[in-house]
Design a protein around this motif. Sequence first.
Motif, PDB file in Angstrom:
ATOM      1  N   SER A 165       0.867  -1.096  -0.051  1.00 45.84           N
ATOM      2  CA  SER A 165      -0.076   0.004  -0.022  1.00 45.84           C
ATOM      3  C   SER A 165       0.974   1.196  -0.073  1.00 45.84           C
ATOM      4  O   SER A 165       0.503   2.299  -0.599  1.00 45.84           O
ATOM      5  N   LEU A 166       1.895   1.389   0.669  1.00 42.66           N
ATOM      6  CA  LEU A 166       2.806   2.331   0.876  1.00 42.66           C
ATOM      7  C   LEU A 166       3.328   2.509  -0.627  1.00 42.66           C
ATOM      8  O   LEU A 166       3.776   3.913  -0.675  1.00 42.66           O
ATOM      9  N   ALA A 167       3.673   1.702  -1.392  1.00 45.33           N
ATOM     10  CA  ALA A 167       4.288   1.926  -2.610  1.00 45.33           C
ATOM     11  C   ALA A 167       3.444   2.920  -3.527  1.00 45.33           C
ATOM     12  O   ALA A 167       3.902   3.421  -4.534  1.00 45.33           O
ATOM     13  N   SER A 168       2.137   3.119  -3.073  1.00 40.02           N
ATOM     14  CA  SER A 168       1.146   4.247  -3.782  1.00 40.02           C
ATOM     15  C   SER A 168       1.775   5.369  -3.749  1.00 40.02           C
ATOM     16  O   SER A 168       1.371   6.442  -4.454  1.00 40.02           O
ATOM     17  N   PHE A 169       2.690   5.548  -2.809  1.00 40.39           N
ATOM     18  CA  PHE A 169       3.306   6.993  -2.669  1.00 40.39           C
ATOM     19  C   PHE A 169       4.226   7.276  -3.806  1.00 40.39           C
ATOM     20  O   PHE A 169       4.188   8.595  -4.098  1.00 40.39           O
ATOM     21  N   TRP A 170       4.585   6.330  -4.552  1.00 41.25           N
ATOM     22  CA  TRP A 170       5.580   6.207  -5.629  1.00 41.25           C
ATOM     23  C   TRP A 170       4.913   5.994  -6.910  1.00 41.25           C
ATOM     24  O   TRP A 170       5.492   6.505  -7.835  1.00 41.25           O
ATOM     25  N   LEU A 171       3.916   5.263  -6.848  1.00 38.82           N
ATOM     26  CA  LEU A 171       3.311   4.817  -8.129  1.00 38.82           C
ATOM     27  C   LEU A 171       1.938   5.546  -8.228  1.00 38.82           C
ATOM     28  O   LEU A 171       1.245   5.889  -7.545  1.00 38.82           O
ATOM     29  N   LEU A 172       1.724   5.760  -9.671  1.00 40.31           N
ATOM     30  CA  LEU A 172       0.629   6.270 -10.206  1.00 40.31           C
ATOM     31  C   LEU A 172      -0.824   5.569  -9.511  1.00 40.31           C
ATOM     32  O   LEU A 172      -1.905   5.870  -9.287  1.00 40.31           O
ATOM     33  N   ASP A 173      -0.296   4.071  -9.829  1.00 44.72           N
ATOM     34  CA  ASP A 173      -1.533   3.170  -9.613  1.00 44.72           C
ATOM     35  C   ASP A 173      -1.099   1.840  -9.200  1.00 44.72           C
ATOM     36  O   ASP A 173      -0.060   1.262  -9.643  1.00 44.72           O
ATOM     37  N   GLY A 174      -1.284   1.447  -7.847  1.00 48.24           N
ATOM     38  CA  GLY A 174      -0.685   0.307  -7.169  1.00 48.24           C
ATOM     39  C   GLY A 174      -1.430  -0.836  -7.362  1.00 48.24           C
ATOM     40  O   GLY A 174      -1.033  -1.917  -6.880  1.00 48.24           O
ATOM     41  N   ALA A 247       9.368  -3.334  10.920  1.00 49.13           N
ATOM     42  CA  ALA A 247      10.168  -2.364  10.871  1.00 49.13           C
ATOM     43  C   ALA A 247      10.673  -1.955   9.337  1.00 49.13           C
ATOM     44  O   ALA A 247      10.897  -0.639   9.448  1.00 49.13           O
ATOM     45  N   LEU A 248      10.417  -2.702   8.496  1.00 48.38           N
ATOM     46  CA  LEU A 248      10.919  -2.331   7.021  1.00 48.38           C
ATOM     47  C   LEU A 248       9.623  -1.299   6.934  1.00 48.38           C
ATOM     48  O   LEU A 248       9.912  -0.284   6.014  1.00 48.38           O
ATOM     49  N   GLY A 249       8.422  -1.421   7.172  1.00 47.97           N
ATOM     50  CA  GLY A 249       7.208  -0.587   6.936  1.00 47.97           C
ATOM     51  C   GLY A 249       7.596   0.719   7.475  1.00 47.97           C
ATOM     52  O   GLY A 249       7.147   1.806   6.897  1.00 47.97           O
ATOM     53  N   ARG A 250       7.908   0.790   8.630  1.00 46.00           N
ATOM     54  CA  ARG A 250       8.556   2.040   9.450  1.00 46.00           C
ATOM     55  C   ARG A 250       9.368   2.853   8.579  1.00 46.00           C
ATOM     56  O   ARG A 250       9.214   4.073   8.531  1.00 46.00           O
ATOM     57  N   LEU A 251      10.318   2.180   8.134  1.00 46.97           N
ATOM     58  CA  LEU A 251      11.332   2.980   7.203  1.00 46.97           C
ATOM     59  C   LEU A 251      10.752   3.490   6.048  1.00 46.97           C
ATOM     60  O   LEU A 251      11.057   4.608   5.651  1.00 46.97           O
ATOM     61  N   VAL A 252       9.843   2.647   5.270  1.00 51.40           N
ATOM     62  CA  VAL A 252       9.171   3.190   4.075  1.00 51.40           C
ATOM     63  C   VAL A 252       8.347   4.108   4.361  1.00 51.40           C
ATOM     64  O   VAL A 252       8.134   5.081   3.808  1.00 51.40           O
ATOM     65  N   GLN A 253       7.681   3.949   5.667  1.00 52.33           N
ATOM     66  CA  GLN A 253       6.567   5.147   6.133  1.00 52.33           C
ATOM     67  C   GLN A 253       7.164   6.574   5.907  1.00 52.33           C
ATOM     68  O   GLN A 253       6.952   7.334   5.893  1.00 52.33           O
ATOM     69  N   ALA A 254       8.531   6.459   6.757  1.00 52.00           N
ATOM     70  CA  ALA A 254       9.251   7.672   7.254  1.00 52.00           C
ATOM     71  C   ALA A 254       9.546   8.312   5.671  1.00 52.00           C
ATOM     72  O   ALA A 254       9.602   9.289   5.612  1.00 52.00           O
ATOM     73  N   ALA A 255      10.029   7.496   4.944  1.00 53.75           N
ATOM     74  CA  ALA A 255      10.471   7.888   3.285  1.00 53.75           C
ATOM     75  C   ALA A 255       9.206   8.536   2.875  1.00 53.75           C
ATOM     76  O   ALA A 255       9.264   9.648   2.203  1.00 53.75           O
ATOM     77  N   ALA A 256       8.072   7.974   2.820  1.00 51.73           N
ATOM     78  CA  ALA A 256       6.900   8.277   2.413  1.00 51.73           C
ATOM     79  C   ALA A 256       6.354   9.612   2.826  1.00 51.73           C
ATOM     80  O   ALA A 256       5.838  10.565   2.405  1.00 51.73           O
TER      81      ALA A 256
END
Length: 265
Positions: A165-174, A247-256
Motif C-alpha cells: 500500500s505504501l508503494a502508492s506514494f511512488w506509483l500512479l496506480d498500485g 520495521a521495514l514498513g516503518r522505514l518506508v513510511q518515514a520515507a513516504a
Amino acid sequence: MWYTAVAAGSFRRYATYRIATAAGVFTNTVFGFVIAYTYLALWAERPHLGGYDRAQALTFVWTAQALLAASALLFGGGLDELQTRIRSGDIAVDLYRPADLQLWWLAADLGRAGFQLIGRGVVPMAVGALFFPLDLPADPATWLLFLLSVALGVVVSFALRYLVSLASFWLLDGAGLALIAGLACMFFSGMVLPLRAFPGSLGDLAQLLPWAAILQVPTDVLIGARSGASLLRGLAFQAAWGVALLALGRLVQAAATRKVVVQGG
C-alpha cells in the motif's frame, strides 16, 4: 487503549456487512468442496505427499478456506482503503492525527481479521468436518496455539500488505503491484498446494519466505505436524518475519512521509 478502540470499531464495521459475509461463507464452502475433491484425487495417486496423510491434506484445504478472509490470502483485506487515501491525498489528514499511522492500520486490520475468522471461518471449517474426515485436534491447548499462530500470521500478512500500500506514494496506480503480491501470497502461502509438497529446493525456499508464516505454519500447528521444538521454531519464524516486515514498513513510511512534506501534501 486508543488502538484497542480502533480494533473494536473495525470489528463492528465488518460485522455490519452481513450479506457480504454470508456470500463469502458460501463461496469459501463451495471452493472448499472443489479443492477437497481435487486433493482426494491427488492423494489417491500420491499418498503421503509432502508427509501428509489424506485427513491432514483435507484439513489443510478447509483451514485455508477458514483463513482466506481473516489472513487476507487473496491480499487486500481492508488496506485497499489506505491505497485510495494515498492516491486522493487524504493520507495527509491521517498523518496529522495524534496516532501512529502503521499502528492505527494494524489495529484496524486485527479487528477486521477477528471478525472474518469468526464470521467467515467457523462455518466452512464446520462444513468440511461434517462431510470429510479431517484431522482436527481434541486438545484445547493445540487450538489455542493454532489461534496464536493465526494471529502472528495475520501480522505478517498485514506487514506485507502495508508495504504494498505504501508503494502508492511512488506509483500512479498500485493495482498492478497489489495483483502481483496477491499471486505471490496465494502460491507461497500454501493455499494452492502445501509448501511441504513442493519439490526439492523450491520447497525449501518457499518455507523460508514470509508467506509461509501466513498459512503453512498455522495449519501445521493445527494438524500436529509441528510440536515441541518444531512448534517453537515455527512461532519464532512467524514472529521474526512480523518484526522484520513491520520495521521495514516503518522505514518506508518515514520515507513516504518526507515525500508528502516535499510535495506540500
